[in-house]
Design an enzyme around this catalytic site. Sequence first.
Site, PDB file in Angstrom:
ATOM      1  N   HIS A  75       0.853  -1.192   0.000  1.00 11.69           N
ATOM      2  CA  HIS A  75       0.000   0.000   0.000  1.00 11.69           C
ATOM      3  C   HIS A  75       0.890   1.243   0.000  1.00 11.69           C
ATOM      4  O   HIS A  75       1.660   1.459   0.928  1.00 11.69           O
ATOM      5  CB  HIS A  75      -0.914   0.009   1.231  1.00 11.69           C
ATOM      6  CG  HIS A  75      -2.093  -0.904   1.091  1.00 11.69           C
ATOM      7  ND1 HIS A  75      -3.295  -0.687   1.707  1.00 11.69           N
ATOM      8  CD2 HIS A  75      -2.245  -2.040   0.365  1.00 11.69           C
ATOM      9  CE1 HIS A  75      -4.145  -1.650   1.380  1.00 11.69           C
ATOM     10  NE2 HIS A  75      -3.524  -2.493   0.575  1.00 11.69           N
ATOM     11  N   TYR A 204      -9.572   5.744   6.711  1.00 10.21           N
ATOM     12  CA  TYR A 204      -9.852   6.083   8.109  1.00 10.21           C
ATOM     13  C   TYR A 204     -10.862   7.227   8.064  1.00 10.21           C
ATOM     14  O   TYR A 204     -10.539   8.307   7.577  1.00 10.21           O
ATOM     15  CB  TYR A 204      -8.573   6.548   8.825  1.00 10.21           C
ATOM     16  CG  TYR A 204      -7.544   5.457   9.060  1.00 10.21           C
ATOM     17  CD1 TYR A 204      -6.668   5.055   8.046  1.00 10.21           C
ATOM     18  CD2 TYR A 204      -7.439   4.847  10.313  1.00 10.21           C
ATOM     19  CE1 TYR A 204      -5.722   4.065   8.274  1.00 10.21           C
ATOM     20  CE2 TYR A 204      -6.478   3.851  10.546  1.00 10.21           C
ATOM     21  CZ  TYR A 204      -5.632   3.467   9.521  1.00 10.21           C
ATOM     22  OH  TYR A 204      -4.689   2.486   9.754  1.00 10.21           O
ATOM     23  N   PRO A 296      -5.782   0.606  18.154  1.00  7.74           N
ATOM     24  CA  PRO A 296      -5.387   0.165  16.801  1.00  7.74           C
ATOM     25  C   PRO A 296      -5.363   1.251  15.730  1.00  7.74           C
ATOM     26  O   PRO A 296      -5.012   0.966  14.582  1.00  7.74           O
ATOM     27  CB  PRO A 296      -6.456  -0.886  16.464  1.00  7.74           C
ATOM     28  CG  PRO A 296      -7.630  -0.514  17.299  1.00  7.74           C
ATOM     29  CD  PRO A 296      -7.102   0.121  18.542  1.00  7.74           C
ATOM     30  N   LYS A 300      -0.226   0.020  14.893  1.00  7.99           N
ATOM     31  CA  LYS A 300       1.107  -0.130  15.472  1.00  7.99           C
ATOM     32  C   LYS A 300       1.300  -1.365  16.363  1.00  7.99           C
ATOM     33  O   LYS A 300       2.441  -1.739  16.672  1.00  7.99           O
ATOM     34  CB  LYS A 300       1.460   1.113  16.313  1.00  7.99           C
ATOM     35  CG  LYS A 300       1.762   2.340  15.472  1.00  7.99           C
ATOM     36  CD  LYS A 300       3.111   2.231  14.801  1.00  7.99           C
ATOM     37  CE  LYS A 300       3.335   3.265  13.732  1.00  7.99           C
ATOM     38  NZ  LYS A 300       3.356   2.762  12.372  1.00  7.99           N
ATOM     39  N   TYR A 394       3.372   6.683  10.343  1.00  8.22           N
ATOM     40  CA  TYR A 394       2.582   5.513   9.929  1.00  8.22           C
ATOM     41  C   TYR A 394       3.487   4.417   9.350  1.00  8.22           C
ATOM     42  O   TYR A 394       3.303   3.234   9.643  1.00  8.22           O
ATOM     43  CB  TYR A 394       1.525   5.929   8.903  1.00  8.22           C
ATOM     44  CG  TYR A 394       0.445   4.897   8.687  1.00  8.22           C
ATOM     45  CD1 TYR A 394      -0.672   4.838   9.522  1.00  8.22           C
ATOM     46  CD2 TYR A 394       0.535   3.962   7.657  1.00  8.22           C
ATOM     47  CE1 TYR A 394      -1.670   3.889   9.332  1.00  8.22           C
ATOM     48  CE2 TYR A 394      -0.455   3.008   7.458  1.00  8.22           C
ATOM     49  CZ  TYR A 394      -1.554   2.979   8.298  1.00  8.22           C
ATOM     50  OH  TYR A 394      -2.540   2.030   8.112  1.00  8.22           O
TER      51      TYR A 394
END
Length: 404
Positions: A75, A204, A296, A300, A394
Site C-alpha cells: 500500500h 480512516y 489500533p 502499530k 505511519y
Amino acid sequence: MKTITTQVAIIGAGPSGLLLGQLLSKQGIDNIIIERVSGEYVLGRIRAGILEQGFVNLVREAGVSERMDAEGIVHDGFDIAVDGKCTHINLKELTGGDTVLCYGQVDITKDLMAARASASLVTYYESSEVKLNDVKAATPTVTFEHLGEKYQLSCDYIAGCDGFHGVSRPTIPADVRTEHERVYPFGWLGLMSDTPPVSDELIYSKTKRGFALASMRSPTRSRYYLQVPVTDKVEDWSDDDFWQELKKRLPADAAAKLVTGPSIEKSIAPLRSFVCEPMQYGNLFLVGDAAHIVPPTGAKGLNLAASDVATLYKIMTRVYKEGDKNCLHQYSEIALRRVWHGERFSWWMTNMLHNFDGMSDAKEQGDTQGRFAESEINYYTASENGKRVIAEQYVGLAYEELAP
Ligand code: APR
Ligand code: PHB
C-alpha cells in the site's frame, strides 16, 4: 517431573514468540516455546493486517517470507476522510519511498507455525500452570503441565511473549515495575467478510456518527471497523445493523461501492494504551503485548511487537555469537524508546479521528475535546508538512541499533 533444557525459553506462540523463535533458530540458538492454548485457537484470533517495512524485513531475515511476498499487497498510501471529505496520505511520496504491506497477522502466524513445524522446533501447545522461577538467577526455570505431565525447563533467558494477560509481566515484582495506562470510552466493532474491499487502500473515516475504518486482507476479503460505546455487546449488532451504520460513516463514493455479505467474524475490542516499564528483569525480557498495548488507530500493535523482537534478537545473537553479555541491559531502554513513540502516535491518531461527544464524564469536556480533535485533523491534512508528519510515523521509525 520431566526436566528439559534450552538456551531461550519463549512463553507464548503469538507472532512475537514465533518470530523470535524462528530468528534465534536461524542463528543456531536453541529455543523452546510454551503456549497456553492450541495452535488452532491462536489462529482463530483475527487481529491486525498492516506491516511496516521493518517487520517485512525481519520476516524475510527469518526465512519465512515466501507467501507474504507473493500474497501481501503493497500500500503506497491511505485516505483520511473527515465528514466525507477525503485527504490522501501518499506514504511513498511523503516519505521518499516508504510503503506498508497489507498481510494479515493470522497469515504471518500460520507461516511461522509451518516453518517451525517443518524445522522440527519444539512448541508445547496447550500447556497449563505455566510459572517462571528464579528469573534473576543464572539458570531460571519454567515449570508447566502438558498432556497430564509436569515439566521443568531450565534455560539461560526467558522471553515473555505471552500477551497482555500472560504470566510474564506479573513475574516482575510490583515494586519494580511501573504500569502506565489509559482506557478509552469506546471500542472497535470489527467485521470480516468475503466481499471485495470498497477501495484499493485503507480509509480512516471520522464522522459525527463516530469513526469507521475500511481495511482488507485480500482483493476478496474485507475488514471493517466501527467505533462503538465500550458498553455495547457484539450480540447487539446484527450484520445488517453493521452494514447500515458503516454505509453512513464512509465517504459517499466508497459507500456507493460497498458490497455487503455475511460476516465470517465479528467482535468488539476495547481501546487501551498501556506500557510496562522496565521491559526486563534479571534474565526475563518482555516482548510485544506482554509489555505494551496501543489502540489500533495507527496500526502499530503488531509492528511494535516486531521491533521488540528485532532488539532482543540482536542482543541474543551478540550474547551467543560473540560471548558479550554486556549488551543485555540495553534491551528495555532501546525497546521502550520506540514503544513510547508508537504509543504517542496511536493515542494522537485515536484522539483526532474518534468522536468524543457525550463520552466524557462531563459532557462539555467531551465536546471541547471533540472541537480540538476536529481542528487538529483539519490542520494536519491541510498541508504537505502536516501529511508528512502522519506518513512518517505511519510507515514506522527505523529500528535502533545496539550500542557497541
Ligand atoms: N502461558 C503460555 N502462553 C500464554 C500464557 C501463559 N500463561 N498466557 C498467554 N499466552 C499466549 C496466548 O495464548 C497467545 O497465543 O501468549 C500468546 C500471546 O500472543 P499475542 O497476544 O498475539 O501477543 P504477541 O505475540 O505479543 O503479538 C503482538 O500485538 O497489537 C497486537 O494484534 C497484535 O496480537 C498482536 C500483538
Ligand atoms: C486491520 O486491517 O485489521 C487494521 C488496519 C489498520 C488499522 C487497524 C486494523 O489501523
